[in-house]
Structures are given as structure tokens and as C-alpha cells.
Write a protein that holds these residues in place. Structure first.
Motif, PDB file in Angstrom:
ATOM      1  N   ARG A 303      25.774  64.353  65.280  1.00  0.00           N
ATOM      2  CA  ARG A 303      26.491  63.078  65.423  1.00  0.00           C
ATOM      3  C   ARG A 303      27.931  63.291  65.870  1.00  0.00           C
ATOM      4  NH1 ARG A 303      23.275  62.102  60.626  1.00  0.00           N
ATOM      5  NH2 ARG A 303      21.602  60.618  61.177  1.00  0.00           N
ATOM      6  N   THR A 304      28.526  64.424  65.508  1.00  0.00           N
ATOM      7  CA  THR A 304      29.911  64.682  65.911  1.00  0.00           C
ATOM      8  C   THR A 304      30.036  64.910  67.409  1.00  0.00           C
ATOM      9  OG1 THR A 304      29.823  67.092  65.598  1.00  0.00           O
ATOM     10  CG2 THR A 304      30.326  65.759  63.662  1.00  0.00           C
ATOM     11  N   THR A 305      28.919  65.251  68.066  1.00  0.00           N
ATOM     12  CA  THR A 305      28.973  65.479  69.512  1.00  0.00           C
ATOM     13  C   THR A 305      29.000  64.180  70.296  1.00  0.00           C
ATOM     14  OG1 THR A 305      26.566  65.498  69.880  1.00  0.00           O
ATOM     15  CG2 THR A 305      27.603  67.572  69.166  1.00  0.00           C
ATOM     16  N   GLY A 306      28.547  63.089  69.678  1.00  0.00           N
ATOM     17  CA  GLY A 306      28.453  61.820  70.386  1.00  0.00           C
ATOM     18  C   GLY A 306      27.236  61.716  71.282  1.00  0.00           C
ATOM     19  N   LEU A 307      26.399  62.750  71.307  1.00  0.00           N
ATOM     20  CA  LEU A 307      25.201  62.716  72.149  1.00  0.00           C
ATOM     21  C   LEU A 307      24.050  62.029  71.409  1.00  0.00           C
ATOM     22  CD1 LEU A 307      25.289  66.381  73.515  1.00  0.00           C
ATOM     23  CD2 LEU A 307      26.008  64.301  74.714  1.00  0.00           C
ATOM     24  N   PRO A 308      23.325  61.138  72.076  1.00  0.00           N
ATOM     25  CA  PRO A 308      22.195  60.473  71.423  1.00  0.00           C
ATOM     26  C   PRO A 308      21.066  61.469  71.136  1.00  0.00           C
ATOM     27  CG  PRO A 308      22.860  59.325  73.440  1.00  0.00           C
ATOM     28  CD  PRO A 308      23.533  60.655  73.459  1.00  0.00           C
ATOM     29  N   PHE A 309      20.308  61.205  70.086  1.00  0.00           N
ATOM     30  CA  PHE A 309      19.149  62.038  69.760  1.00  0.00           C
ATOM     31  C   PHE A 309      18.136  61.194  68.999  1.00  0.00           C
ATOM     32  CE2 PHE A 309      22.285  62.566  66.386  1.00  0.00           C
ATOM     33  CZ  PHE A 309      21.539  62.301  65.238  1.00  0.00           C
ATOM     34  N   THR A 310      16.923  61.710  68.920  1.00  0.00           N
ATOM     35  CA  THR A 310      15.860  61.049  68.180  1.00  0.00           C
ATOM     36  C   THR A 310      15.690  61.735  66.829  1.00  0.00           C
ATOM     37  OG1 THR A 310      14.702  60.460  70.215  1.00  0.00           O
ATOM     38  CG2 THR A 310      13.425  60.415  68.183  1.00  0.00           C
ATOM     39  N   GLU A 311      15.779  60.983  65.754  1.00  0.00           N
ATOM     40  CA  GLU A 311      15.598  61.565  64.431  1.00  0.00           C
ATOM     41  C   GLU A 311      14.129  61.934  64.225  1.00  0.00           C
ATOM     42  OE1 GLU A 311      17.218  59.475  61.152  1.00  0.00           O
ATOM     43  OE2 GLU A 311      19.151  59.097  62.125  1.00  0.00           O
ATOM     44  N   PRO A 312      13.846  63.206  63.930  1.00  0.00           N
ATOM     45  CA  PRO A 312      12.449  63.613  63.746  1.00  0.00           C
ATOM     46  C   PRO A 312      11.853  63.036  62.476  1.00  0.00           C
ATOM     47  CG  PRO A 312      13.931  65.414  63.196  1.00  0.00           C
ATOM     48  CD  PRO A 312      14.790  64.326  63.765  1.00  0.00           C
ATOM     49  N   GLN A 313      10.592  62.640  62.565  1.00  0.00           N
ATOM     50  CA  GLN A 313       9.844  62.140  61.412  1.00  0.00           C
ATOM     51  C   GLN A 313       9.152  63.288  60.670  1.00  0.00           C
ATOM     52  OE1 GLN A 313       7.176  59.451  63.402  1.00  0.00           O
ATOM     53  NE2 GLN A 313       8.814  58.037  63.991  1.00  0.00           N
ATOM     54  N   GLY A 314       8.941  64.382  61.390  1.00  0.00           N
ATOM     55  CA  GLY A 314       8.326  65.571  60.826  1.00  0.00           C
ATOM     56  C   GLY A 314       8.652  66.762  61.707  1.00  0.00           C
ATOM     57  N   ALA A 315       8.147  67.946  61.326  1.00  0.00           N
ATOM     58  CA  ALA A 315       8.450  69.212  62.002  1.00  0.00           C
ATOM     59  C   ALA A 315       9.951  69.493  61.915  1.00  0.00           C
ATOM     60  CB  ALA A 315       7.948  69.221  63.448  1.00  0.00           C
ATOM     61  N   TYR A 316      10.470  70.437  62.729  1.00  0.00           N
ATOM     62  CA  TYR A 316      11.894  70.757  62.618  1.00  0.00           C
ATOM     63  C   TYR A 316      12.574  70.858  63.973  1.00  0.00           C
ATOM     64  CZ  TYR A 316       9.862  75.611  62.470  1.00  0.00           C
ATOM     65  OH  TYR A 316       9.148  76.773  62.689  1.00  0.00           O
ATOM     66  N   TYR A 317      12.287  69.862  64.826  1.00  0.00           N
ATOM     67  CA  TYR A 317      12.856  69.818  66.171  1.00  0.00           C
ATOM     68  C   TYR A 317      13.583  68.500  66.399  1.00  0.00           C
ATOM     69  CZ  TYR A 317       9.473  73.557  66.710  1.00  0.00           C
ATOM     70  OH  TYR A 317       8.751  74.707  66.533  1.00  0.00           O
ATOM     71  N   VAL A 318      14.608  68.554  67.247  1.00  0.00           N
ATOM     72  CA  VAL A 318      15.368  67.360  67.619  1.00  0.00           C
ATOM     73  C   VAL A 318      15.518  67.342  69.134  1.00  0.00           C
ATOM     74  CG1 VAL A 318      17.478  66.035  67.293  1.00  0.00           C
ATOM     75  CG2 VAL A 318      16.716  67.580  65.491  1.00  0.00           C
ATOM     76  N   MET A 319      15.191  66.207  69.736  1.00  0.00           N
ATOM     77  CA  MET A 319      15.385  66.018  71.173  1.00  0.00           C
ATOM     78  C   MET A 319      16.732  65.322  71.389  1.00  0.00           C
ATOM     79  SD  MET A 319      12.586  67.226  72.580  1.00  0.00           S
ATOM     80  CE  MET A 319      12.144  66.457  74.134  1.00  0.00           C
ATOM     81  N   VAL A 320      17.636  66.013  72.105  1.00  0.00           N
ATOM     82  CA  VAL A 320      18.999  65.514  72.302  1.00  0.00           C
ATOM     83  C   VAL A 320      19.193  65.113  73.766  1.00  0.00           C
ATOM     84  CG1 VAL A 320      21.448  66.085  72.135  1.00  0.00           C
ATOM     85  CG2 VAL A 320      19.834  66.998  70.443  1.00  0.00           C
ATOM     86  N   ASP A 321      19.759  63.935  73.977  1.00  0.00           N
ATOM     87  CA  ASP A 321      20.024  63.415  75.320  1.00  0.00           C
ATOM     88  C   ASP A 321      21.359  63.993  75.814  1.00  0.00           C
ATOM     89  OD1 ASP A 321      20.697  61.927  77.581  1.00  0.00           O
ATOM     90  OD2 ASP A 321      19.884  60.066  76.783  1.00  0.00           O
ATOM     91  N   ILE A 322      21.309  64.830  76.856  1.00  0.00           N
ATOM     92  CA  ILE A 322      22.517  65.484  77.354  1.00  0.00           C
ATOM     93  C   ILE A 322      23.017  64.843  78.654  1.00  0.00           C
ATOM     94  CG2 ILE A 322      22.288  67.704  76.193  1.00  0.00           C
ATOM     95  CD1 ILE A 322      21.010  67.314  79.741  1.00  0.00           C
ATOM     96  N   SER A 323      22.616  63.598  78.919  1.00  0.00           N
ATOM     97  CA  SER A 323      23.006  62.919  80.156  1.00  0.00           C
ATOM     98  C   SER A 323      24.521  62.887  80.333  1.00  0.00           C
ATOM     99  CB  SER A 323      22.472  61.485  80.174  1.00  0.00           C
ATOM    100  OG  SER A 323      21.067  61.467  80.073  1.00  0.00           O
ATOM    101  N   ALA A 324      25.243  62.657  79.219  1.00  0.00           N
ATOM    102  CA  ALA A 324      26.692  62.492  79.308  1.00  0.00           C
ATOM    103  C   ALA A 324      27.423  63.783  79.651  1.00  0.00           C
ATOM    104  CB  ALA A 324      27.224  61.945  77.984  1.00  0.00           C
ATOM    105  N   LEU A 325      26.714  64.920  79.612  1.00  0.00           N
ATOM    106  CA  LEU A 325      27.369  66.190  79.918  1.00  0.00           C
ATOM    107  C   LEU A 325      27.529  66.409  81.417  1.00  0.00           C
ATOM    108  CD1 LEU A 325      25.745  68.581  77.274  1.00  0.00           C
ATOM    109  CD2 LEU A 325      27.866  67.268  77.117  1.00  0.00           C
ATOM    110  N   GLY A 326      26.814  65.593  82.213  1.00  0.00           N
ATOM    111  CA  GLY A 326      27.047  65.620  83.648  1.00  0.00           C
ATOM    112  C   GLY A 326      26.267  66.648  84.439  1.00  0.00           C
ATOM    113  N   PHE A 327      25.191  67.190  83.871  1.00  0.00           N
ATOM    114  CA  PHE A 327      24.403  68.181  84.598  1.00  0.00           C
ATOM    115  C   PHE A 327      23.302  67.501  85.414  1.00  0.00           C
ATOM    116  CE2 PHE A 327      26.301  70.683  81.231  1.00  0.00           C
ATOM    117  CZ  PHE A 327      26.659  71.843  81.902  1.00  0.00           C
ATOM    118  N   ALA A 328      22.948  68.131  86.516  1.00  0.00           N
ATOM    119  CA  ALA A 328      21.911  67.578  87.387  1.00  0.00           C
ATOM    120  C   ALA A 328      20.534  67.651  86.736  1.00  0.00           C
ATOM    121  CB  ALA A 328      21.899  68.309  88.727  1.00  0.00           C
TER     122      ALA A 328
END
Length: 389
Positions: A303-328
Motif C-alpha cells: 500500500r505504501t507504493t501506491g500501486l493497485p493490487f488484488t488481495e488474495p483470497q488464498g495461496a500466497y501470491y499477489v498480482m500488482v498493477d505496475i502501469s503507473a511505473l511507465g514500462f512498455a
């Protein structure tokens, strides 16, 4: 010179394992490949020490040492309520990786079709292709990663031989609801389709979500092939102990596939793991508590990064949206994170059939100090993310 098999041209080596190699090269904190940096339960370490001194250094029974299968059957029965025969319903494999390929090759003929939800664990498409089958992809829609029933109906209308469900899901952390699983079962019955479920994160579930074993649904057992492993539950990913759980008529065929793939799992490791399978319910309650705390710690740092992510319901993985970092694309972002930030995550595109190139998958199966160190490094992304807006 002769050419290699054409089927190998349609998939690559593992992106996940490749990211680990890059992380090692640059000394990055590895939050890509999902393995812990802490020890397994003491009973496993003690069992391993005893096994090295015992008569367990030669082949065990091909489909699994009897003591291991008996303990495994009791453990499965306790949590699922099913009557599990250790001789008729189980094949022990070299990890769930072999178990999934074994399940695919048992269920499918060359030319058959297999439904795979997208995003998916990267092995599924490769396993289908190696089995001679054709993947059909059904999208899961963020943020909840549910499926559209019309999409599922169109996929089943192609008369697939099997459908693969990862529950809880790697990479999305989705936990399928009972209602979703019943919908899948209804179509599987209508089109006479095998249901292959991959459940290595069965005990890593976050409230209020609950894990439903597909093979316990009414009428589901006879068409369900369950793939699982000890890797995640007991923090022993390197031991490579997995299994296939299915009706006896399926297991009779899966035994043949397994025999000629790997002959058998490591005898001393099966012996050593018996104690873990006999752990009391309090162990699994503690596992939930442990990973719930790790999840909250890591999500707070994200949350401190300001990047959106999906809170996992199970397992131990998080998908983070890095669109704001400006990479192609996410591959460039992943490599930059490894080289410049010192944290490794997997490009999300490796999990999607769709052209999704703005996500990075991180995992949090690490000690608190490792997660905090990663969080400090990832905190620098806040500046770049704000600049990109």
C-alpha cells in the motif's frame, strides 16, 4: 540434421524459474518463485534424519511407499470426509508437477481439448500440449477473478475431455466458491468431461473464504482427478512429493503413466514425511494464522507504493498493477525491479492467454525480516509511480 519435436515450439522454458535465476544473478530478494526461506516443521527434519539411517535407500513401491500412502489417506479423509483407500485411490508422484502431467496423460488422448482458466499456472498449457491436447482458455475477470458463465458454456460446447481448476489459484489467489464449482460440475456432467483439480494451497485460505474439495460435491468424485503436493503445506518444495487422488479405475491407469515417467518418488523422503501427515489439526490452524499475518504485512507494505493490487483470497501470491511505473511491458518492468530495486517478481503475462502486460506477481512465503527488507526496497516505487501519473 533432424529437427526437434514441433510441439516444443509453442511454449518456452519456465518464466518463473528464469526469474529466479535472474534474481540470483543480481542478488535480488526473490519474491518470484514460490518457495519459503524458513525451515519446515521439526517433525520433518527429525524424520529425515532417521530416514537416512534406515533401510529406505532403494526403490519403494512404484506408486508410493505403503506407510506414506496410509498416512496420506488418513489425512485426506480427515479434511475431506471422503473414504480414501491408500491402495486404490492414490499414486504418489515426484511433486505436483509430475502429478498434473500424469493426470493429463491419463485423461486425454491426442487431439482432445482441455479447458484452462486464464490466468493459469504456466505448467498447465505445456502439460496439455505435451499430452497432445489442445488448450481452450476461459478468462477470469479481476478483481475477484470470477468467470462469465457464457464464456464457460462456449468452452464446454467444444466438447473438452477435461477442465483444469487451480483452487486456491496460482497466480491470482482466487478461491472458487461452492456455487462456482457446482456450475462447473453441471457442465462437466452435461458434456461428460473430466475435472482435474490442482489443490496444493488447500490449507492456505484467508477468512471468510473457505476451501471446497471439488471431489466432495454431489456426484463429482467419479469424474474428478485431484492433483496435490506436500510442498506448500509443509514448506518442502525441494522434496518433490506430490500425488494423484482419483477413483480406482483412474488410478489403475495413472499408475502406468507414473511408472514410465519417473518410476517413483524418493523413498527416504516419503518415510520422513509420514510424521508431517500425522500432525494434529492445530498445525493447520497455525499455518492459516502464519500466512494470514504474512499476507497482512506484505499488503500493508504494498500500500505504501501506491500501486493497485488484488488481495488474495488464498495461496500466497499477489498480482500488482505496475502501469503507473511507465514500462512498455511487464517483462521490462520485472527485469528493472530485479536490477535496480532488488526485488524479483514474475511478469504477469506468463500466466495469461490474453494480452495482459501490466501485472507483476509477488509472493509472501518468506520470513518477516525478508518481507520487511523487500518492503523497504519496494517503497521507492512510490516516487516513480507518482511521477508517472
Amino acid at each position: 540434421m533432424p529437427s526437434t519435436a514441433t510441439r516444443l515450439s509453442v511454449f518456452t522454458e519456465s518464466v518463473i524459474r528464469g526469474t529466479t535465476r535472474l534474481a540470483n544473478q543480481y542478488g535480488a530478494i526473490n519474491l518470484s518463485q514460490g518457495f519459503p526461506d524458513f525451515d519446515p516443521p521439526a517433525v520433518l527434519l527429525e524424520g529425515l534424519e532417521r530416514a537416512t539411517r534406515g533401510p529406505f535407500h532403494q526403490y519403494a513401491v512404484t506408486w508410493g511407499a505403503p506407510r506414506f500412502r496410509q498416512a496420506l489417506a488418513k489425512k485426506i479423509s480427515h479434511f475431506s470426509g471422503l473414504d480414501v483407500d491408500p491402495d486404490q485411490h492414490l499414486v504418489v508422484t515426484c511433486g505436483s508437477t509430475e502429478a498434473m502431467l500424469c493426470a493429463m496423460m491419463t485423461a486425454c488422448n491426442p487431439g482432445d481439448k482441455v479447458i484452462i482458466f486464464s490466468p493459469f499456472y504456466e505448467n498447465y498449457a505445456a502439460d496439455a500440449i505435451l499430452s497432445g491436447a489442445e488448450p481452450i482458455y476461459v478468462p477470469l475477470h479481476p478483481p475477484g477473478f470470477g468467470f462469465d458463465e457464457d464464456d464457460l458454456k462456449r468452452a464446454f460446447a467444444q466438447h473438452p475431455k477435461a477442465i483444469v481448476i487451480c483452487n486456491p489459484s496460482n497466480p491470482s489467489g482466487k478461491v472458487f466458491t461452492r456455487e462456482e464449482l457446482l456450475t462447473i460440475l453441471r457442465y462437466a456432467e452435461q458434456y461428460d468431461t473430466w475435472v482435474i483439480t490442482d489443490e496444493p494451497y488447500e490449507h492456505i485460505i484467508y477468512a471468510p473464504h473457505e476451501h471446497v474439495y471439488f471431489n466432495t460435491l454431489p456426484g463429482a468424485f467419479e469424474r474428478t482427478i485431484t492433483v496435490n503436493s506436500l510442498s506448500k503445506t509443509y514448506s518442502i518444495t525441494g522434496w518433490r512429493l506430490g500425488y494423484v487422488h482419483a477413483p480406482a479405475r483412474v488410478i489403475n491407469q495413472a499408475k502406468k503413466v507414473h511408472d514410465f515417467l519417473t518410476v517413483g518418488a524418493a523413498a527416504p523422503l516419503m518415510e520422513a514425511a509420514v510424521g508431517a501427515l500425522e500432525l494434529p489439526p492445530s498445525y493447520y490452524e497455525g499455518l492459516t494464522t502464519l500466512y494470514t499475518a504474512k499476507r497482512e504485512l506484505f499488503l500493508d507494505m504494498l500500500r505504501t507504493t501506491g500501486l493497485p493490487f488484488t488481495e488474495p483470497q488464498g495461496a500466497y501470491y499477489v498480482m500488482v498493477d505496475i502501469s503507473a511505473l511507465g514500462f512498455a511491458d511487464d517483462t521490462a518492468a520485472s527485469e528493472w525491479l530485479i536490477r535496480e530495486v532488488g526485488v524479483a517478481g514474475v511478469p504477469g503475462s506468463s500466466f495469461f492467454r490474453e494480452p495482459v502486460k501490466h501485472l507483476i506477481r509477488f509472493h509472501f512465503a518468506k520470513r518477516e525480516e525478508t518481507l520487511r527488507a523487500a518492503g523497504e526496497r519496494l517503497g521507492s516505487l512510490a516516487v516513480r509511480a507518482n511521477a508517472g501519473r
